[in-house]
Design a protein around this motif. Sequence first.
Motif, mmCIF file in Angstrom:
data_model
loop_
_atom_site.group_PDB
_atom_site.id
_atom_site.type_symbol
_atom_site.label_atom_id
_atom_site.label_comp_id
_atom_site.label_asym_id
_atom_site.label_seq_id
_atom_site.Cartn_x
_atom_site.Cartn_y
_atom_site.Cartn_z
ATOM 1 N N TYR A 76 -22.718 -34.383 -75.669
ATOM 2 C CA TYR A 76 -22.453 -34.287 -74.243
ATOM 3 C C TYR A 76 -21.418 -33.190 -73.979
ATOM 4 O O TYR A 76 -20.395 -33.117 -74.654
ATOM 5 N N CYS A 77 -21.739 -32.338 -73.021
ATOM 6 C CA CYS A 77 -20.842 -31.246 -72.639
ATOM 7 C C CYS A 77 -19.515 -31.833 -72.190
ATOM 8 O O CYS A 77 -19.487 -32.750 -71.376
ATOM 9 N N ARG A 78 -18.421 -31.311 -72.759
ATOM 10 C CA ARG A 78 -17.115 -31.875 -72.399
ATOM 11 C C ARG A 78 -16.632 -31.346 -71.050
ATOM 12 O O ARG A 78 -15.575 -31.729 -70.567
ATOM 13 N N PHE A 79 -17.416 -30.440 -70.447
ATOM 14 C CA PHE A 79 -17.024 -29.915 -69.137
ATOM 15 C C PHE A 79 -17.822 -30.568 -68.017
ATOM 16 O O PHE A 79 -17.256 -31.035 -67.038
ATOM 17 N N CYS A 80 -19.169 -30.595 -68.169
ATOM 18 C CA CYS A 80 -19.990 -31.084 -67.061
ATOM 19 C C CYS A 80 -20.746 -32.356 -67.420
ATOM 20 O O CYS A 80 -21.361 -32.966 -66.557
ATOM 21 N N GLY A 81 -20.702 -32.773 -68.696
ATOM 22 C CA GLY A 81 -21.340 -34.028 -69.074
ATOM 23 C C GLY A 81 -22.822 -33.929 -69.370
ATOM 24 O O GLY A 81 -23.435 -34.917 -69.743
ATOM 25 N N ARG A 90 -23.994 -23.397 -76.565
ATOM 26 C CA ARG A 90 -23.531 -23.404 -75.179
ATOM 27 C C ARG A 90 -24.279 -24.466 -74.393
ATOM 28 O O ARG A 90 -25.425 -24.763 -74.668
ATOM 29 N N CYS A 91 -23.597 -25.001 -73.390
ATOM 30 C CA CYS A 91 -24.194 -26.042 -72.553
ATOM 31 C C CYS A 91 -25.397 -25.474 -71.798
ATOM 32 O O CYS A 91 -25.314 -24.401 -71.215
ATOM 33 N N VAL A 92 -26.529 -26.214 -71.822
ATOM 34 C CA VAL A 92 -27.717 -25.735 -71.118
ATOM 35 C C VAL A 92 -27.503 -25.779 -69.613
ATOM 36 O O VAL A 92 -28.177 -25.091 -68.861
ATOM 37 N N SER A 93 -26.557 -26.594 -69.177
ATOM 38 C CA SER A 93 -26.359 -26.760 -67.740
ATOM 39 C C SER A 93 -25.317 -25.794 -67.190
ATOM 40 O O SER A 93 -25.560 -25.117 -66.197
ATOM 41 N N CYS A 94 -24.157 -25.717 -67.844
ATOM 42 C CA CYS A 94 -23.080 -24.908 -67.265
ATOM 43 C C CYS A 94 -22.743 -23.676 -68.116
ATOM 44 O O CYS A 94 -21.899 -22.883 -67.736
ATOM 45 N N ALA A 95 -23.413 -23.518 -69.261
ATOM 46 C CA ALA A 95 -23.272 -22.332 -70.126
ATOM 47 C C ALA A 95 -21.904 -22.231 -70.789
ATOM 48 O O ALA A 95 -21.580 -21.232 -71.419
HETATM 49 ZN ZN LIG Z 1 -21.835 -28.218 -69.322
#
Ligand SMILES: [Zn+2]
Length: 223
Positions: A76-81, A90-95
């Motif tokens: 789980y992305c620690r920035f956007c979840g 890199r996060c697929v959602s927020c990069a």
């Molecule tokens: Zn993210």
Amino acid sequence: MSDTSNNWFWSQAGTTLGPVDIDEIRRLIAAGSIDRKTWVFDPAQGAWAAAEMVPGLVFPAVPPTAPPDAPQSVVYCRFCGASNAPTAPRCVSCARDITMPTSGTTLEPRTGAIICRACVLALPFINIFAVIGPLLVLVLGGKDARNSAEAKAAFNCMLVSLLVCIFAGFVAVFGLLCLVGPIVAGLIGAALAVYLVVAGIMGLLAAADDKPFEYPLIPRIIR
Ligand SMILES: [Zn+2]
């Protein structure tokens, strides 16, 4: 048939322990002290046997490995979840960069990025001294691929700047004959300084947001 008497024993690395009753043996199994391969003396059989072979002893079922259609484990992305594949850098959602720093690295990749990008910004003002930043990042945090990539990107930026300055110098010298040389050279220098400040600020803003950044127009001379 299991024996309910008090004469159960078990072996712990070759040492006989007991006597206990079968309930204690079962308790030790539940606690994990006795496993399937532990030697147990069954008074009903009058012999030692691997615990899994002793009638009346039941071991907790070992869950099989995940079925083939099980969903892959996620990070789980620690920035956007957002959920990401464990291997995603890199996060697929927020990069944002969701990987943890490589162990043994003393420099956080985001700090390395900030140092390098600030040095690119400062290049027009401190010239050759700007090399110290990415050099430090390489020495302190080069074990982490992101730090070394960031330092190399800054070096490439500085190398291109040097080449542009040399070119501007030639223009100034050879263009002197028609007098516009120094003016053109000055414009090239000014454009370069503006580029470095703008690229540096863009890079720092990206670093503040923990987003990827590439210096525009800069070829990867050092890879
Ligand atoms: Zn993210």
